[in-house]
Design an enzyme around this catalytic site. Sequence first.
Site, PDB file in Angstrom:
ATOM      1  N   LYS A 140       0.827  -1.204   0.000  1.00 51.30           N
ATOM      2  CA  LYS A 140       0.000   0.000   0.000  1.00 51.30           C
ATOM      3  C   LYS A 140       0.866   1.261   0.000  1.00 51.30           C
ATOM      4  O   LYS A 140       0.661   2.172  -0.815  1.00 51.30           O
ATOM      5  CB  LYS A 140      -0.915  -0.020   1.228  1.00 51.30           C
ATOM      6  CG  LYS A 140      -2.155   0.815   1.087  1.00 51.30           C
ATOM      7  CD  LYS A 140      -3.037   0.706   2.336  1.00 51.30           C
ATOM      8  CE  LYS A 140      -3.765  -0.618   2.420  1.00 51.30           C
ATOM      9  NZ  LYS A 140      -4.379  -0.843   3.735  1.00 51.30           N
ATOM     10  N   ARG A 146      -3.337   3.111   8.468  1.00 49.25           N
ATOM     11  CA  ARG A 146      -3.595   1.939   7.623  1.00 49.25           C
ATOM     12  C   ARG A 146      -2.429   0.978   7.664  1.00 49.25           C
ATOM     13  O   ARG A 146      -1.284   1.385   7.538  1.00 49.25           O
ATOM     14  CB  ARG A 146      -3.817   2.386   6.171  1.00 49.25           C
ATOM     15  CG  ARG A 146      -4.643   3.649   6.038  1.00 49.25           C
ATOM     16  CD  ARG A 146      -4.657   4.204   4.617  1.00 49.25           C
ATOM     17  NE  ARG A 146      -5.292   3.334   3.663  1.00 49.25           N
ATOM     18  CZ  ARG A 146      -5.326   3.576   2.353  1.00 49.25           C
ATOM     19  NH1 ARG A 146      -4.718   4.656   1.849  1.00 49.25           N
ATOM     20  NH2 ARG A 146      -5.927   2.740   1.542  1.00 49.25           N
ATOM     21  N   GLY A 192      -5.836 -10.735   6.783  1.00 49.56           N
ATOM     22  CA  GLY A 192      -5.864 -11.033   8.216  1.00 49.56           C
ATOM     23  C   GLY A 192      -5.362  -9.900   9.077  1.00 49.56           C
ATOM     24  O   GLY A 192      -5.404  -9.953  10.313  1.00 49.56           O
ATOM     25  N   MET A 198      -4.722  -5.828  10.537  1.00 45.84           N
ATOM     26  CA  MET A 198      -5.551  -4.871  11.250  1.00 45.84           C
ATOM     27  C   MET A 198      -6.449  -4.066  10.314  1.00 45.84           C
ATOM     28  O   MET A 198      -6.075  -3.718   9.209  1.00 45.84           O
ATOM     29  CB  MET A 198      -4.648  -3.897  11.996  1.00 45.84           C
ATOM     30  CG  MET A 198      -5.416  -2.989  12.905  1.00 45.84           C
ATOM     31  SD  MET A 198      -4.526  -1.486  13.242  1.00 45.84           S
ATOM     32  CE  MET A 198      -5.022  -0.493  11.859  1.00 45.84           C
ATOM     33  N   ARG A 233      -3.260  -1.355  -6.715  1.00 44.63           N
ATOM     34  CA  ARG A 233      -2.384  -2.535  -6.728  1.00 44.63           C
ATOM     35  C   ARG A 233      -2.729  -3.380  -7.941  1.00 44.63           C
ATOM     36  O   ARG A 233      -3.803  -3.229  -8.537  1.00 44.63           O
ATOM     37  CB  ARG A 233      -2.526  -3.340  -5.435  1.00 44.63           C
ATOM     38  CG  ARG A 233      -3.896  -3.951  -5.298  1.00 44.63           C
ATOM     39  CD  ARG A 233      -4.088  -4.654  -3.973  1.00 44.63           C
ATOM     40  NE  ARG A 233      -5.524  -4.704  -3.744  1.00 44.63           N
ATOM     41  CZ  ARG A 233      -6.111  -4.827  -2.564  1.00 44.63           C
ATOM     42  NH1 ARG A 233      -5.377  -4.883  -1.472  1.00 44.63           N
ATOM     43  NH2 ARG A 233      -7.406  -4.884  -2.459  1.00 44.63           N
ATOM     44  N   HIS A 236      -3.856 -44.658  -9.925  1.00 45.95           N
ATOM     45  CA  HIS A 236      -4.249 -45.146 -11.252  1.00 45.95           C
ATOM     46  C   HIS A 236      -5.384 -44.306 -11.823  1.00 45.95           C
ATOM     47  O   HIS A 236      -5.342 -43.863 -12.974  1.00 45.95           O
ATOM     48  CB  HIS A 236      -4.657 -46.620 -11.165  1.00 45.95           C
ATOM     49  CG  HIS A 236      -5.084 -47.191 -12.475  1.00 45.95           C
ATOM     50  ND1 HIS A 236      -6.402 -47.243 -12.868  1.00 45.95           N
ATOM     51  CD2 HIS A 236      -4.360 -47.690 -13.510  1.00 45.95           C
ATOM     52  CE1 HIS A 236      -6.473 -47.766 -14.076  1.00 45.95           C
ATOM     53  NE2 HIS A 236      -5.249 -48.055 -14.492  1.00 45.95           N
ATOM     54  N   ARG A 244       2.292 -47.028 -24.200  1.00 43.84           N
ATOM     55  CA  ARG A 244       2.316 -48.224 -23.348  1.00 43.84           C
ATOM     56  C   ARG A 244       1.577 -49.331 -24.068  1.00 43.84           C
ATOM     57  O   ARG A 244       0.417 -49.149 -24.442  1.00 43.84           O
ATOM     58  CB  ARG A 244       1.604 -47.932 -22.029  1.00 43.84           C
ATOM     59  CG  ARG A 244       2.454 -47.153 -21.057  1.00 43.84           C
ATOM     60  CD  ARG A 244       1.635 -46.848 -19.823  1.00 43.84           C
ATOM     61  NE  ARG A 244       0.887 -45.629 -20.096  1.00 43.84           N
ATOM     62  CZ  ARG A 244       0.954 -44.541 -19.339  1.00 43.84           C
ATOM     63  NH1 ARG A 244       1.679 -44.539 -18.252  1.00 43.84           N
ATOM     64  NH2 ARG A 244       0.269 -43.466 -19.653  1.00 43.84           N
ATOM     65  N   GLU A 252      14.894 -45.554 -15.173  1.00 41.25           N
ATOM     66  CA  GLU A 252      13.906 -45.465 -14.108  1.00 41.25           C
ATOM     67  C   GLU A 252      14.315 -46.207 -12.852  1.00 41.25           C
ATOM     68  O   GLU A 252      13.539 -46.328 -11.908  1.00 41.25           O
ATOM     69  CB  GLU A 252      12.536 -45.955 -14.601  1.00 41.25           C
ATOM     70  CG  GLU A 252      12.557 -47.317 -15.236  1.00 41.25           C
ATOM     71  CD  GLU A 252      11.210 -47.695 -15.851  1.00 41.25           C
ATOM     72  OE1 GLU A 252      10.179 -47.145 -15.432  1.00 41.25           O
ATOM     73  OE2 GLU A 252      11.207 -48.559 -16.742  1.00 41.25           O
ATOM     74  N   SER A 292      14.782 -42.245 -21.909  1.00 35.84           N
ATOM     75  CA  SER A 292      13.590 -41.526 -21.480  1.00 35.84           C
ATOM     76  C   SER A 292      13.435 -41.765 -19.992  1.00 35.84           C
ATOM     77  O   SER A 292      13.408 -42.918 -19.541  1.00 35.84           O
ATOM     78  CB  SER A 292      12.366 -42.040 -22.248  1.00 35.84           C
ATOM     79  OG  SER A 292      11.221 -41.370 -21.778  1.00 35.84           O
ATOM     80  N   GLY A 340      11.782 -42.403 -16.779  1.00 38.75           N
ATOM     81  CA  GLY A 340      10.492 -42.822 -16.224  1.00 38.75           C
ATOM     82  C   GLY A 340      10.475 -42.381 -14.775  1.00 38.75           C
ATOM     83  O   GLY A 340      10.823 -43.121 -13.862  1.00 38.75           O
ATOM     84  N   ASN A 347       8.230 -41.743 -12.634  1.00 38.36           N
ATOM     85  CA  ASN A 347       7.355 -42.348 -11.619  1.00 38.36           C
ATOM     86  C   ASN A 347       8.118 -43.448 -10.892  1.00 38.36           C
ATOM     87  O   ASN A 347       8.243 -43.435  -9.669  1.00 38.36           O
ATOM     88  CB  ASN A 347       6.093 -42.935 -12.257  1.00 38.36           C
ATOM     89  CG  ASN A 347       5.240 -41.880 -12.937  1.00 38.36           C
ATOM     90  OD1 ASN A 347       5.453 -40.680 -12.720  1.00 38.36           O
ATOM     91  ND2 ASN A 347       4.307 -42.310 -13.744  1.00 38.36           N
ATOM     92  N   CYS A 403       9.180 -39.204 -19.607  1.00 34.04           N
ATOM     93  CA  CYS A 403       7.819 -39.636 -19.903  1.00 34.04           C
ATOM     94  C   CYS A 403       7.028 -39.929 -18.639  1.00 34.04           C
ATOM     95  O   CYS A 403       5.911 -40.413 -18.691  1.00 34.04           O
ATOM     96  CB  CYS A 403       7.812 -40.841 -20.829  1.00 34.04           C
ATOM     97  SG  CYS A 403       8.593 -42.284 -20.099  1.00 34.04           S
ATOM     98  N   TYR A 407      13.213 -33.335 -24.906  1.00 33.56           N
ATOM     99  CA  TYR A 407      11.766 -33.188 -24.899  1.00 33.56           C
ATOM    100  C   TYR A 407      11.170 -33.616 -23.570  1.00 33.56           C
ATOM    101  O   TYR A 407      11.817 -34.311 -22.782  1.00 33.56           O
ATOM    102  CB  TYR A 407      11.127 -33.996 -26.032  1.00 33.56           C
ATOM    103  CG  TYR A 407      11.242 -35.493 -25.880  1.00 33.56           C
ATOM    104  CD1 TYR A 407      10.308 -36.203 -25.127  1.00 33.56           C
ATOM    105  CD2 TYR A 407      12.289 -36.198 -26.478  1.00 33.56           C
ATOM    106  CE1 TYR A 407      10.421 -37.577 -24.972  1.00 33.56           C
ATOM    107  CE2 TYR A 407      12.402 -37.574 -26.321  1.00 33.56           C
ATOM    108  CZ  TYR A 407      11.472 -38.262 -25.565  1.00 33.56           C
ATOM    109  OH  TYR A 407      11.585 -39.606 -25.394  1.00 33.56           O
TER     110      TYR A 407
END
Length: 913
Positions: A26, A96, A105, A107, A346, A468, A590, A773, A792, A794, A796, A859, A879
């Site tokens: 402000k 202010r 939150g 004043m 703002r 899944h 897959r 992986e 690549s 993997g 996961n 991937c 990529y």
Amino acid sequence: MPKYVYFFGNGKAEGKSEMKHLLGGKGANLAEMTNIGLPVPAGFTISTEVCTYYYANKRSYPKSLQADVKKLIAKIEKAMGAKFGDLKNPLLVSVRSGARASMPGMMDTILNLGLNDRVAEGLVKKTNNPRFVYDSYRRFVQMYGDVVLGLKPVHKDEIDPFEAIIEEKKKVKGVHLDTELSAEDLKELVSLFKTAIKEKTGNDFPQEPMAQLWGAIGAVFGSWNNDRAIAYRKMYDIPESWGTAVNVQSMVFGNMGDDSGTGVAFTRDAATGENVFYGEYLMNAQGEDVVAGTRTPLPISQLAKDSPKLYGQLDKIRKNLERHYRDMNDIEFTIQQGKLYMLQCRIGKRTAFAAIKIAVDMVEEKLITDKDALKRIEPDQLNQLLRPVFDLKEKESAVKGGRLLAKGLNAGPGAATGRVVFNAPDAEAWKKRGELVILTRIETSPEDIKGMDAAEGILTARGGMTSHAALVARQMGKVCVAGCSALDIDYSTHTMKVKGKLIKEGDWISLDGTTGEVIEGKVPTKASEVLQVLIDKTLAPKEAPVYQQYAKIMSWADKYRRLRIRTNADQPDQALNAVAFGAEGIGLCRTEHMFFGEGKIGPMREMILADTVEERKAALAKLLPLQRTDFEGIFEAMNGRPVTIRTIDPPLHEFVPHDEAAQRELAAEIGITYEKVHRRVESLHEFNPMLGLRGCRLGIIFPEITEMQSRAIFEAAANIQAKGIKVEPEVMIPLVGNVKELENQEKIVRRVAAEVMKEKGVKFKYLVGTMIEIPRGAITADEIATVAEFFSFGTNDLTQTTLGVSRDDAATFLIPYVEKEIYAKDPFEVLDRGGVGALMKIAVEKGRSVRSDLKVGICGEHGGEPSSVEFCHEINLNYVSCSPFRVPIARLAAARAALKDAPAAKAKAKKRK
Ligand code: ADP
Ligand code: MG
Ligand code: MG
């Protein structure tokens, strides 16, 4: 001596907008507006350093502050030609709060400070407007009594004690509006307020203006550590060390009569982004009256009619602010007797739709560059643009009507309405009958794929953001709410209990996958414009303004990104969708989902149950033409773009039935005994399937499988090439940790490739590569790259194996881990740079050290997550590959990553293929 206070007024300010860390948002913007010549009432800002000092020194102030404040009050007095506490011509101020980031939150603001009984009388003489004076005075005592002296409601059901007194007064007087109270009434309110404060808190209302001022300053600094502020800081990651600033500003009055007023506005529509002045105002009002809803405010367009001159001034300021900040602003203003003052500005908050429209419009208006536009749009905001949406008003009324059943994880954004079914075959059957269904499961498995495909939305009681259900839903572009633990699902009776209600099969429910809400009954939806153009092809781009904005953002993103974007797709229709979204290839196809397709699960199971190589080969021979057709479809859909196909990966037990009835059925189907089926299925049982017989291990133990899959791939390639379509198959071997595993599989692949070329008398290009992986694969990447033509990641599995965490078992501890900040984010959602990322870096460097043109991609699910995409850019991948509906997000994220490291990017600007 350190500088603690900063003056603004008379067209000049000591601060500026870049000084938010010191002056708060402000204060910094009040200074900036002053400097660019906007009418801002004079004032000063006490810096955040004082707040830091205050808490470091037992809530006391730096020694010099007292004198500083006095000096700057004198400066305001001079600027305004009025004196603080003076009886003839008094200066009144507002106090202010103002943190660096806007914080609800904090004043509440105190207005009209400096009034007391005698000053009020003096001001009446000066203005000849007792109503205005006592309206201001009663507001001041009310705010001060609440914020500084602590007279607040005690219970949550209790109404504000000051409002109670006002209500009583209105009742006695027989009036409805504050404005109908007379000066005398208001004066009485002042004394009633003071008495109430004294009685209930024991505090005296201070008469001396300087004492009032210090009381208010102390309350602002004190409010930095109130419960509301602490809770808000936690929620939005605002560090406690930032502190708040305090602004003391001379008052201007919107409550001086019908030629005065106050208002709030956005320089453009914050919901739609439309370039219209958007706001509300109220005449003869002060402060929060507009938002408080005591009277109904007027739209800003009304001001254009009522006072063209004022509207003209305000509109000029609006344009001025947008030119200066080069962004949409949120402003607060006051009119005192026909003169306009600015009290706040703002950068305005906005919806994703507005963010995108404003960014695109501002590039057209030459306010910002296309690069700026990309920087202003969070990639995830694109989700809102792609998803079908609920009619917000309808949803609101449903929630208000008590129809919100539960909240789960917002796993697949968008809106879906349909009838509840509890298993995949029902979903398919109902869909065939033309019903819209929501597939509701405790959790889903690969067997549910077709049911998931048939459903409008997927709802699960268990599982996280990468379960899944969530994963498949995102790939399919389905709406999904996952892990909704409030659901008590009973498959046997086709019912579920939730929130004391019984939901039966066939009942209508609605899922908001963007928020995770589950709502009882129907909520009307609309398909997104972008989808209507790109996927459904039911809308012409010309008639789709939102699509046009999307297309512009995408074209700019493509101009600056270095990463290529591919997609994870197992079916031609998914591949086509991804291409429509801008995918440049398939990064992961897959093959196992194909085995669940029409007519394929039978021979697949036969193959698994086979006792001898001969039997297995016979079953595989049945699968070969089916897989070949699948690959042909994919190659055709991708029309010359590269396609990475992974050989079979999951453990075989996932393909066979586990209950007796189904096993008996299967036995009858393939003409063997039930006992044999049962025994074979039992023998496939593993204690830890994730680390068991899967990935390349399957192809090494059963080389016939790799051989069949390679043949299907290459025959498909040859056939499609014969049609004149370019084909670039990339065969990817999963779960390699040792170069010898890859050598073993590579030999089979290359032998089959040579055979097919010879048989068909053709030549085609292809690559053999591997997934990285498991950690050993990353660490020995220099050995693996002697064989692999591409990697690549993997991520996961790489995350599971690097962290030693089973994703499907992680819910019980991973959520607490994130709460305890052991991991900042769920590592299955946002790539763990320190661990998994470090391994990726090693693999890239080691791999390219032996094969400089090694193609490297990702991937895992992370390939469509913006922060992970940024990391992939940083470590120089070629990529990223992600689910079709995340392709636009990845494109934008890749561009933003490239812009962030612009100087470095120039050196290596060449896009890798
Ligand atoms: P918030 O942080 O909640 O927006 P502000 O400090 O902006 O609180 O104050 C709320 C409102 O009080 C402002 O929008 C404005 O209408 C009024 N106000 C604040 N300071 C002044 C002032 N000096 N003169 C007139 N009105 C003021
Ligand atoms: Mg404000
Ligand atoms: Mg894997």
